[in-house]
Write a protein that holds these residues in place. Structure first.
Motif, PDB file in Angstrom:
ATOM      1  N   GLU A  36      42.679  65.152 -43.255  1.00 46.51           N
ATOM      2  CA  GLU A  36      42.111  64.400 -43.526  1.00 46.51           C
ATOM      3  C   GLU A  36      42.753  63.307 -44.706  1.00 46.51           C
ATOM      4  OE1 GLU A  36      38.694  66.351 -45.247  1.00 46.51           O
ATOM      5  OE2 GLU A  36      38.140  66.910 -43.299  1.00 46.51           O
ATOM      6  N   ILE A  72      39.043  56.928 -30.187  1.00 41.93           N
ATOM      7  CA  ILE A  72      39.325  55.666 -31.306  1.00 41.93           C
ATOM      8  C   ILE A  72      39.970  54.646 -30.462  1.00 41.93           C
ATOM      9  CG2 ILE A  72      41.014  55.123 -33.001  1.00 41.93           C
ATOM     10  CD1 ILE A  72      41.492  58.126 -33.548  1.00 41.93           C
ATOM     11  N   GLY A  89      41.159  56.944 -38.032  1.00 42.48           N
ATOM     12  CA  GLY A  89      40.670  58.268 -37.581  1.00 42.48           C
ATOM     13  C   GLY A  89      41.758  59.193 -37.080  1.00 42.48           C
TER      14      GLY A  89
END
Length: 164
Positions: A36, A72, A89
């Motif tokens: 992340e 994506i 992402g």
């Protein structure tokens, strides 16, 4: 007396600044996952047709997460290139299938911490064409007779007017 007061106020304001800066520090233990926060991850794809020309700028590229089928998607620029990054992402440790205009390419993208910035050029089939691109030419003189065996024929690229 005034100099001592000034020195004390400078020390207090310095302590406040230090205290404020310490609150903005994030420890690695506080993060739930490295995928992340890996802001340096990126994938650049350059997409060209079998004739070497870039695909149209209205074309879109999808990266499909093979684990959960999330995609994506972005459109390519005028050079047929597109870049995906963490803001879009993109995550390390995830396998992505590369798809161009609903055409699955025979390539799986997987970024790890050791190869977090990848650039690759892809060949995309012309719409309705399959690789290898083949054609048959029945060349004849203006009088209708066939050319002699071994006669060289050059084809002109109508886009840039060059001969192939």
């Amino acid at each position: 007396m005034k100099s001592k007061l000034l020195l004390v106020s400078l020390m207090v304001s310095g302590a406040i600044l230090v205290g404020t800066n310490q609150n903005s520090i994030v420890k690695a233990d506080d993060l739930s996952s490295t995928t992340e926060v890996n802001s340096g991850v990126s994938f650049t794809g350059i997409f060209r047709y079998t004739n070497g020309l870039p695909i149209e700028s209205s074309s879109y590229v999808q990266l499909k997460n093979q684990a959960n089928n999330e995609t994506i998607s972005k459109t390519v620029n005028a050079s047929g290139a597109v870049t995906f990054n963490a803001t879009d992402g993109l995550k390390t440790g995830t396998s992505y299938e590369v798809i161009v205009n609903n055409q699955k390419l025979n390539y799986t993208l997987q970024l790890s911490s050791s190869n977090s910035n990848i650039s690759k050029t892809f060949t995309v089939n012309l719409p309705g064409a399959e690789l290898p691109l083949t054609y048959t030419v029945n060349a004849r003189y203006t009088n209708g007779l066939p050319l002699s065996e071994g006669t060289e024929i050059k084809l002109r690229n109508l886009t840039d007017r060059s001969f192939n």
